[in-house]
Scaffold this motif. Sequence first.
Motif, PDB file in Angstrom:
ATOM      1  N   LYS A  12       8.634   7.797  -3.465  1.00 39.80           N
ATOM      2  CA  LYS A  12       9.709   8.347  -4.298  1.00 39.80           C
ATOM      3  C   LYS A  12       9.284   9.684  -4.906  1.00 39.80           C
ATOM      4  CE  LYS A  12      11.787   3.896  -5.537  1.00 39.80           C
ATOM      5  NZ  LYS A  12      12.066   2.932  -6.641  1.00 39.80           N
ATOM      6  N   VAL A  13       8.016   9.742  -5.310  1.00 40.60           N
ATOM      7  CA  VAL A  13       7.519  10.965  -5.942  1.00 40.60           C
ATOM      8  C   VAL A  13       7.502  12.124  -4.956  1.00 40.60           C
ATOM      9  CG1 VAL A  13       5.507  12.052  -7.010  1.00 40.60           C
ATOM     10  CG2 VAL A  13       6.172   9.712  -7.666  1.00 40.60           C
ATOM     11  N   TYR A  26       8.890  -7.878 -10.963  1.00 40.56           N
ATOM     12  CA  TYR A  26       7.708  -7.091 -10.597  1.00 40.56           C
ATOM     13  C   TYR A  26       6.960  -7.769  -9.452  1.00 40.56           C
ATOM     14  CZ  TYR A  26       8.751  -4.651 -14.909  1.00 40.56           C
ATOM     15  OH  TYR A  26       9.390  -3.930 -15.887  1.00 40.56           O
ATOM     16  N   ARG A  81       2.293  -2.625  -1.978  1.00 40.39           N
ATOM     17  CA  ARG A  81       3.589  -2.199  -1.447  1.00 40.39           C
ATOM     18  C   ARG A  81       4.387  -1.446  -2.505  1.00 40.39           C
ATOM     19  NH1 ARG A  81       7.112  -6.957   0.863  1.00 40.39           N
ATOM     20  NH2 ARG A  81       5.199  -7.165   2.112  1.00 40.39           N
ATOM     21  N   ALA A  82       4.324  -1.938  -3.740  1.00 39.62           N
ATOM     22  CA  ALA A  82       5.055  -1.279  -4.825  1.00 39.62           C
ATOM     23  C   ALA A  82       4.485   0.113  -5.099  1.00 39.62           C
ATOM     24  CB  ALA A  82       4.990  -2.135  -6.084  1.00 39.62           C
ATOM     25  N   ARG A  83       3.149   0.258  -5.051  1.00 40.10           N
ATOM     26  CA  ARG A  83       2.525   1.563  -5.280  1.00 40.10           C
ATOM     27  C   ARG A  83       2.920   2.554  -4.191  1.00 40.10           C
ATOM     28  NH1 ARG A  83      -2.173  -1.370  -6.825  1.00 40.10           N
ATOM     29  NH2 ARG A  83      -3.131  -0.947  -4.791  1.00 40.10           N
ATOM     30  N   LYS A  84       2.963   2.083  -2.948  1.00 43.98           N
ATOM     31  CA  LYS A  84       3.361   2.962  -1.844  1.00 43.98           C
ATOM     32  C   LYS A  84       4.811   3.399  -1.995  1.00 43.98           C
ATOM     33  CE  LYS A  84       0.129   1.136   1.599  1.00 43.98           C
ATOM     34  NZ  LYS A  84      -0.008   0.386   2.901  1.00 43.98           N
ATOM     35  N   ALA A  85       5.658   2.463  -2.417  1.00 44.29           N
ATOM     36  CA  ALA A  85       7.074   2.796  -2.612  1.00 44.29           C
ATOM     37  C   ALA A  85       7.242   3.823  -3.734  1.00 44.29           C
ATOM     38  CB  ALA A  85       7.864   1.533  -2.925  1.00 44.29           C
ATOM     39  N   ASP A  86       6.462   3.664  -4.802  1.00 44.57           N
ATOM     40  CA  ASP A  86       6.532   4.625  -5.919  1.00 44.57           C
ATOM     41  C   ASP A  86       6.025   5.998  -5.482  1.00 44.57           C
ATOM     42  OD1 ASP A  86       7.539   2.675  -7.580  1.00 44.57           O
ATOM     43  OD2 ASP A  86       5.579   2.151  -8.451  1.00 44.57           O
ATOM     44  N   ALA A  87       4.953   6.000  -4.678  1.00 47.81           N
ATOM     45  CA  ALA A  87       4.411   7.275  -4.191  1.00 47.81           C
ATOM     46  C   ALA A  87       5.406   7.979  -3.281  1.00 47.81           C
ATOM     47  CB  ALA A  87       3.098   7.024  -3.453  1.00 47.81           C
TER      48      ALA A  87
END
Length: 324
Positions: free
Chosen positions: A321-322, A157, A313-319
Amino acid sequence: MSWIAHATPTGTVTIDWIVTSIQSFLSSLGVSQHGHTVALWLFFAGCGVLQLCLSFLVCTPIERYWPLTSWSPRNPIAADVAYAFFVRLVLFPLVAFFEYSWLQQQLDRFFLAHSISPPSLTVLVPALASWPLLVFFLYFAILDLSDYWRHRLSHRYGWWYGVHSVHHAEDQMTFWSDERSHVLEDTITYLWLIVVGLLIGVPAFQFPFVILGFRLVGSMAHSNTRISYGWLGDHIFISPRFHRTHHALKAAGRRSCNFGTALSWWDILFRTAKFHDSTVETGDAGAEPAMVTGSWGEQQAAGFRRMVRLARRARKADAAKVTS
């Protein structure tokens, strides 16, 4: 004394005698209020410093006479040394004994009030009660397994690796590097081990010595030395060569391997072991300079900043993907 109720008879007498002697000495100095608590604190702080001194006496000669590499100039280690003594004198007695003991007492009261047997390996397997040393080793192994997963997840993580990378930023790894850690990660580690320790019923007296065992093996594992434990030894304990592969510059973050703390069994079992690597260069290319050569405060601040950056960065990557 409930805190040594599960120790071996010899251990009970020895520790009780040492603590009583410290308390008597404090009384002679006029320190009678909270004398027993202070005596316990001094005992465990003394054990922590003794472990640190043992690591120094063992690791310093092997790093001097059998070094893997050398550096000129050397990075400052004052922050690591100062933090090592702070942990042994303050955090270790406070968390590994007093906090753990208090939580265990609260848990025991809860179980007693509900007529439930407290969790314990000796309750689960009564035959183990006759083998206290075996029970201690089982506690050690189970807690080591739990710490393997904590360590592995800290590389999985991003936000977690942000603070863990304070430890990985060291590009001149020596046995003192084991002490380099972010306070947030120390908090997570202690809470993680305390929860597991309570779930398997590690006695309050034994829990601190399991932690000291981890630190002793960890100091050796971080040593700058070409000494090997041999094929068998490397497949039992975390050796300097095995752990240096974990700290390789090319293996920072999710690309790492060899996550074990004291025993290499878990890496073998879960297929994360890499034995035949000849890593010399260590560090993390993504770490800012403050993590490498900064003061303790600068390292802590840099680790927090990286945690925030990696979380964003992880939140942007998840967004992404959505929306894709």
